[in-house]
Design a protein around this motif. Structure first.
Motif, PDB file in Angstrom:
ATOM      1  N   ALA A  18       0.834  -1.207   0.000  1.00 18.76           N
ATOM      2  CA  ALA A  18       0.000   0.000   0.000  1.00 18.76           C
ATOM      3  C   ALA A  18       0.870   1.259   0.000  1.00 18.76           C
ATOM      4  O   ALA A  18       0.571   2.229  -0.717  1.00 18.76           O
ATOM      5  N   ASN A  19       1.935   1.241   0.773  1.00 15.99           N
ATOM      6  CA  ASN A  19       2.834   2.399   0.795  1.00 15.99           C
ATOM      7  C   ASN A  19       3.499   2.613  -0.561  1.00 15.99           C
ATOM      8  O   ASN A  19       3.663   3.757  -1.002  1.00 15.99           O
ATOM      9  N   GLU A  20       3.892   1.526  -1.220  1.00 14.12           N
ATOM     10  CA  GLU A  20       4.472   1.640  -2.551  1.00 14.12           C
ATOM     11  C   GLU A  20       3.449   2.192  -3.540  1.00 14.12           C
ATOM     12  O   GLU A  20       3.779   3.039  -4.372  1.00 14.12           O
ATOM     13  N   LEU A  21       2.203   1.717  -3.444  1.00 14.60           N
ATOM     14  CA  LEU A  21       1.164   2.237  -4.328  1.00 14.60           C
ATOM     15  C   LEU A  21       0.975   3.739  -4.138  1.00 14.60           C
ATOM     16  O   LEU A  21       0.780   4.474  -5.107  1.00 14.60           O
ATOM     17  N   ARG A  22       1.058   4.191  -2.911  1.00 13.36           N
ATOM     18  CA  ARG A  22       0.961   5.632  -2.651  1.00 13.36           C
ATOM     19  C   ARG A  22       2.115   6.389  -3.297  1.00 13.36           C
ATOM     20  O   ARG A  22       1.913   7.450  -3.890  1.00 13.36           O
ATOM     21  N   LEU A  23       3.320   5.864  -3.160  1.00 15.39           N
ATOM     22  CA  LEU A  23       4.482   6.504  -3.794  1.00 15.39           C
ATOM     23  C   LEU A  23       4.331   6.549  -5.309  1.00 15.39           C
ATOM     24  O   LEU A  23       4.637   7.566  -5.947  1.00 15.39           O
ATOM     25  N   TYR A  24       3.857   5.447  -5.884  1.00 13.61           N
ATOM     26  CA  TYR A  24       3.657   5.395  -7.326  1.00 13.61           C
ATOM     27  C   TYR A  24       2.610   6.421  -7.767  1.00 13.61           C
ATOM     28  O   TYR A  24       2.785   7.101  -8.774  1.00 13.61           O
ATOM     29  N   SER A  30       2.691  13.750 -10.456  1.00 11.86           N
ATOM     30  CA  SER A  30       3.598  14.829 -10.858  1.00 11.86           C
ATOM     31  C   SER A  30       3.882  14.827 -12.363  1.00 11.86           C
ATOM     32  O   SER A  30       4.357  15.822 -12.905  1.00 11.86           O
ATOM     33  N   MET A  31       3.551  13.721 -13.039  1.00 11.59           N
ATOM     34  CA  MET A  31       3.848  13.603 -14.467  1.00 11.59           C
ATOM     35  C   MET A  31       2.642  13.835 -15.367  1.00 11.59           C
ATOM     36  O   MET A  31       2.792  13.963 -16.574  1.00 11.59           O
ATOM     37  N   ILE A  36      -6.414  15.098 -15.986  1.00 12.25           N
ATOM     38  CA  ILE A  36      -6.589  13.676 -15.705  1.00 12.25           C
ATOM     39  C   ILE A  36      -6.768  13.500 -14.203  1.00 12.25           C
ATOM     40  O   ILE A  36      -5.971  13.969 -13.407  1.00 12.25           O
ATOM     41  N   SER A  37      -7.832  12.802 -13.842  1.00 13.62           N
ATOM     42  CA  SER A  37      -8.152  12.629 -12.422  1.00 13.62           C
ATOM     43  C   SER A  37      -7.542  11.348 -11.859  1.00 13.62           C
ATOM     44  O   SER A  37      -7.741  10.259 -12.394  1.00 13.62           O
ATOM     45  N   ALA A 113      10.659   2.806 -20.041  1.00 16.60           N
ATOM     46  CA  ALA A 113      10.964   2.669 -18.610  1.00 16.60           C
ATOM     47  C   ALA A 113      11.491   3.967 -18.002  1.00 16.60           C
ATOM     48  O   ALA A 113      11.539   4.106 -16.787  1.00 16.60           O
ATOM     49  N   GLU A 114      11.890   4.918 -18.842  1.00 16.31           N
ATOM     50  CA  GLU A 114      12.385   6.182 -18.305  1.00 16.31           C
ATOM     51  C   GLU A 114      11.251   7.012 -17.704  1.00 16.31           C
ATOM     52  O   GLU A 114      11.475   7.812 -16.810  1.00 16.31           O
ATOM     53  N   LYS A 115      10.025   6.822 -18.206  1.00 16.69           N
ATOM     54  CA  LYS A 115       8.893   7.583 -17.673  1.00 16.69           C
ATOM     55  C   LYS A 115       8.445   6.996 -16.338  1.00 16.69           C
ATOM     56  O   LYS A 115       8.439   7.664 -15.332  1.00 16.69           O
ATOM     57  N   LEU A 116       8.021   5.740 -16.362  1.00 17.37           N
ATOM     58  CA  LEU A 116       7.548   5.048 -15.165  1.00 17.37           C
ATOM     59  C   LEU A 116       8.047   3.615 -15.197  1.00 17.37           C
ATOM     60  O   LEU A 116       8.056   2.992 -16.253  1.00 17.37           O
ATOM     61  N   ASP A 117       8.394   3.081 -14.037  1.00 18.07           N
ATOM     62  CA  ASP A 117       8.754   1.671 -13.980  1.00 18.07           C
ATOM     63  C   ASP A 117       7.702   0.899 -13.179  1.00 18.07           C
ATOM     64  O   ASP A 117       7.976  -0.152 -12.623  1.00 18.07           O
TER      65      ASP A 117
END
Length: 165
Positions: A18-24, A30-31, A36-37, A113-117
């Motif tokens: 869950a914490n990782e999902l929040r970080l993601y 920010s991107m 987009i909601s 992969a440079e945008k999101l991993d």
């Protein structure tokens, strides 16, 4: 692998998930274009975090029970089923657009992969949005992928809560 084979309760940690999902979500926010909601995704992640906390408390209780009576064994089995179903909740049977063999909506190889991993479907829709169709269609494609991830998180939440088997 040994812990998966030998532990009476699967060693899954959905609180850290869950914490990782929040970080993601924060990195994704920010991107993205502000049109987009991410509200549905945010809500589903917070519900998932709540379910993960409940499961974590149940797991602590189960791990304290040393007795091997039938009732405790059944509770452990039910918990293991919920933990496994939660992970399966993150899968999409149709797979990622253009890469149907990749089923996981949180982890998988994005085209760029440079945008999101993480959130490979969203990452790929962001890459697709930089070419081709008009802006409205590009934003709709990204929003659609966000909804797919949102539904996956909701499925995982339902599984953690034991709402379906």
């Amino acid at each position: 692998a040994l812990r998966l084979a030998d532990d009476s309760v699967l060693p899954f940690d959905y609180l850290s998930y869950a914490n990782e999902l929040r970080l993601y979500r924060d990195k994704l926010s920010s991107m993205l274009d502000h049109k987009i909601s991410l509200h549905p995704l945010t809500t589903s992640i917070e519900e998932f975090a709540s379910a993960a906390k409940e499961v974590d408390n149940e797991l602590k209780e189960l791990r304290l029970l040393e007795t091997a009576d039938q009732f405790v064994d059944m509770k452990r089995r039910a918990m293991n089923d919920r933990l496994m179903l939660a992970e399966k909740g993150f899968l999409d049977g149709d797979g990622l657009k253009g890469k149907q063999w990749f089923k996981h909506l949180v982890f998988g190889p994005p085209n760029d992969a440079e945008k999101l991993d993480f959130f490979p479907g969203i990452a790929d829709s962001m890459t697709r949005s930089s070419t081709g169709t008009n802006k409205k269609e590009r934003l709709a494609d990204i929003q659609h992928e966000i909804w797919k991830v949102t539904r996956a998180v909701q499925r995982a939440t339902s599984a953690l809560r034991g709402e379906f088997t």
